[in-house]
Enzyme design. Structure first.
Site, PDB file in Angstrom:
ATOM      1  CG  ASN A  87      16.851  27.397 -12.269  1.00 35.64           C
ATOM      2  OD1 ASN A  87      15.589  27.337 -12.014  1.00 35.64           O
ATOM      3  ND2 ASN A  87      17.825  27.623 -11.384  1.00 35.64           N
ATOM      4  CD  GLU A 137      15.990  30.103  -9.242  1.00 31.90           C
ATOM      5  OE1 GLU A 137      14.834  29.613  -8.572  1.00 31.90           O
ATOM      6  OE2 GLU A 137      17.066  29.946  -8.440  1.00 31.90           O
TER       7      GLU A 137
HETATM    8  C1  LIG Z   1       8.381  34.471  -6.810  1.00 32.11           C
HETATM    9  C2  LIG Z   1       9.816  34.084  -6.195  1.00 32.11           C
HETATM   10  C3  LIG Z   1      10.279  34.548  -5.124  1.00 32.11           C
HETATM   11  C4  LIG Z   1      11.410  34.147  -4.395  1.00 32.11           C
HETATM   12  N1  LIG Z   1      12.132  34.970  -3.378  1.00 32.11           N
HETATM   13  C5  LIG Z   1      12.898  34.443  -2.606  1.00 32.11           C
HETATM   14  C6  LIG Z   1      13.801  35.021  -1.614  1.00 32.11           C
HETATM   15  O1  LIG Z   1      12.967  36.171  -1.179  1.00 32.11           O
HETATM   16  N2  LIG Z   1      14.880  34.656  -1.064  1.00 32.11           N
HETATM   17  C7  LIG Z   1      15.562  33.465  -1.521  1.00 32.11           C
HETATM   18  O2  LIG Z   1      16.384  33.145  -0.993  1.00 32.11           O
HETATM   19  N3  LIG Z   1      15.021  32.885  -2.671  1.00 32.11           N
HETATM   20  C8  LIG Z   1      13.967  33.447  -3.012  1.00 32.11           C
HETATM   21  N4  LIG Z   1      13.460  32.807  -4.206  1.00 32.11           N
HETATM   22  C9  LIG Z   1      14.326  31.936  -4.897  1.00 32.11           C
HETATM   23  C10 LIG Z   1      14.067  30.599  -4.386  1.00 32.11           C
HETATM   24  O3  LIG Z   1      14.727  30.232  -3.176  1.00 32.11           O
HETATM   25  C11 LIG Z   1      14.499  29.320  -5.537  1.00 32.11           C
HETATM   26  O4  LIG Z   1      13.407  29.406  -6.589  1.00 32.11           O
HETATM   27  C12 LIG Z   1      14.515  28.025  -5.080  1.00 32.11           C
HETATM   28  O5  LIG Z   1      15.719  27.918  -4.098  1.00 32.11           O
HETATM   29  C13 LIG Z   1      14.699  27.150  -6.333  1.00 32.11           C
HETATM   30  O6  LIG Z   1      15.946  26.995  -6.696  1.00 32.11           O
HETATM   31  P1  LIG Z   1      16.427  26.022  -8.100  1.00 32.11           P
HETATM   32  O7  LIG Z   1      15.632  26.405  -9.170  1.00 32.11           O
HETATM   33  O8  LIG Z   1      18.063  26.203  -8.124  1.00 32.11           O
HETATM   34  O9  LIG Z   1      15.967  24.640  -7.445  1.00 32.11           O
HETATM   35  C14 LIG Z   1      12.169  33.067  -4.999  1.00 32.11           C
HETATM   36  C15 LIG Z   1      11.725  32.450  -6.116  1.00 32.11           C
HETATM   37  C16 LIG Z   1      10.394  32.868  -6.709  1.00 32.11           C
HETATM   38  C17 LIG Z   1       9.992  32.026  -7.784  1.00 32.11           C
HETATM   39  N1  LIG Z   2       4.829  25.784 -13.399  1.00 35.08           N
HETATM   40  C1  LIG Z   2       6.211  25.519 -13.322  1.00 35.08           C
HETATM   41  N2  LIG Z   2       6.954  26.432 -13.577  1.00 35.08           N
HETATM   42  C2  LIG Z   2       8.253  26.354 -13.759  1.00 35.08           C
HETATM   43  N3  LIG Z   2       9.062  25.261 -13.978  1.00 35.08           N
HETATM   44  C3  LIG Z   2       8.242  23.997 -13.918  1.00 35.08           C
HETATM   45  C4  LIG Z   2       6.498  24.314 -13.945  1.00 35.08           C
HETATM   46  N4  LIG Z   2       6.067  22.934 -13.921  1.00 35.08           N
HETATM   47  C5  LIG Z   2       7.286  22.125 -14.060  1.00 35.08           C
HETATM   48  N5  LIG Z   2       8.316  22.776 -13.987  1.00 35.08           N
HETATM   49  C6  LIG Z   2       9.621  22.201 -14.457  1.00 35.08           C
HETATM   50  O1  LIG Z   2      10.264  21.918 -13.115  1.00 35.08           O
HETATM   51  C7  LIG Z   2      11.574  22.444 -13.617  1.00 35.08           C
HETATM   52  C8  LIG Z   2      12.101  23.247 -12.303  1.00 35.08           C
HETATM   53  O2  LIG Z   2      12.123  22.651 -11.147  1.00 35.08           O
HETATM   54  P1  LIG Z   2      13.216  22.787  -9.784  1.00 35.08           P
HETATM   55  O3  LIG Z   2      12.956  22.065  -8.811  1.00 35.08           O
HETATM   56  O4  LIG Z   2      13.218  24.453  -9.637  1.00 35.08           O
HETATM   57  O5  LIG Z   2      14.523  22.537 -10.530  1.00 35.08           O
HETATM   58  P2  LIG Z   2      15.764  23.129 -11.119  1.00 35.08           P
HETATM   59  O6  LIG Z   2      16.520  23.452  -9.853  1.00 35.08           O
HETATM   60  O7  LIG Z   2      16.619  22.195 -12.005  1.00 35.08           O
HETATM   61  O8  LIG Z   2      15.554  24.487 -11.835  1.00 35.08           O
HETATM   62  C9  LIG Z   2      11.605  23.233 -14.700  1.00 35.08           C
HETATM   63  O9  LIG Z   2      12.845  23.460 -15.487  1.00 35.08           O
HETATM   64  C10 LIG Z   2      10.530  22.821 -15.606  1.00 35.08           C
HETATM   65  O10 LIG Z   2      11.053  21.682 -16.484  1.00 35.08           O
HETATM   66 MG   LIG Z   3      14.510  26.094 -10.688  1.00 31.83          MG
END
Ligand SMILES: Cc1cc2nc3c(=O)[nH]c(=O)nc-3n(C[C@H](O)[C@H](O)[C@H](O)COP(=O)(O)O)c2cc1C
Ligand SMILES: Nc1ncnc2c1ncn2[C@@H]1O[C@H](COP(=O)(O)OP(=O)(O)O)[C@@H](O)[C@H]1O
Ligand SMILES: [Mg+2]
Length: 157
Positions: free
Chosen positions: A29, A79
């Site tokens: 993020n 993200e």
């Molecule tokens: C390629 C991609 C597509 C996504 N598409 C959606 C989506 O259509 N709807 C949604 O609610 N979240 C979507 N997400 C977001 C995920 O819900 C989000 O990455 C997840 O909640 C992790 O959040 P965090 O980094 O706060 O843990 C997408 C994420 C990625 C990387």
């Molecule tokens: N292939 C990858 N792509 C993105 N983040 C990765 C990857 N592999 C490991 N990470 C680590 O995982 C973390 C994200 O995990 P995630 O569950 O989305 O947590 P957060 O909600 O804190 O973003 C990144 O901040 C990074 O440190």
């Molecule tokens: Mg994340």
């Protein structure tokens, strides 16, 4: 979108911890300051491009910009899922990216499995698009090797 390709960098911050745990798809993020600088014509949705952690290799990426409607987030987020297996987390490291193309709008889904399937589909789509010569060229850009640059030194073809 006139602003694509769009180049940016920022230090990886913590999110809700859902990416790895619930989806099996970690997302690095970016901070709000990076999100605030996005040009107005970069809409919310799912994008593809290239990404690099610190001075490491440049990998394919997919990213989401928006409110994650499946989770009803109240704060907009930006993200990046890097299409590569990393041995360790890299919170606090500088993530440099170039956003090249738009895949789809963000959606709500009936189940977590449907969200995961959609993201895997995005990853396949991003991966094949980035093999095209017009997008592959960006992997070599100086921007990824020169942390002092705000934008690429030579405009990309
Ligand atoms: C390629 C991609 C597509 C996504 N598409 C959606 C989506 O259509 N709807 C949604 O609610 N979240 C979507 N997400 C977001 C995920 O819900 C989000 O990455 C997840 O909640 C992790 O959040 P965090 O980094 O706060 O843990 C997408 C994420 C990625 C990387
Ligand atoms: N292939 C990858 N792509 C993105 N983040 C990765 C990857 N592999 C490991 N990470 C680590 O995982 C973390 C994200 O995990 P995630 O569950 O989305 O947590 P957060 O909600 O804190 O973003 C990144 O901040 C990074 O440190
Ligand atoms: Mg994340």
């Amino acid at each position: 979108m006139k602003s694509l390709p769009y180049w940016c960098r920022g230090k990886v911050v913590k999110g809700f911890g859902r990416g790895s745990k619930q989806l099996g798809i970690p997302t690095a993020n970016l901070p709000e300051s990076v999100l605030e600088q996005l040009p107005a014509d970069v809409a919310t949705g799912i994008y593809f491009g290239w990404a690099c952690v610190g001075s490491g290799d440049v990998h394919k990426m997919v990213m989401s910009i928006g409110w994650n409607p499946f989770y009803n987030n109240t704060k907009k987020s930006m993200e990046v899922h890097i299409i590569h297996s990393f041995e360790e987390d890299f919170y606090g490291e500088v993530l440099s990216i170039v956003i090249l193309g738009y895949i789809r709008v963000e959606r709500g889904f009936d189940s977590l499995d449907d969200l995961i399937d959609a993201i895997h589909n995005d990853i396949r789509m991003a991966s094949s698009q980035l093999d095209l010569a017009e997008y592959k060229a960006y992997q070599q850009e100086n921007f990824f090797r020169r942390p002092d640059l705000k934008r690429p030194s030579i405009p990309s073809a």
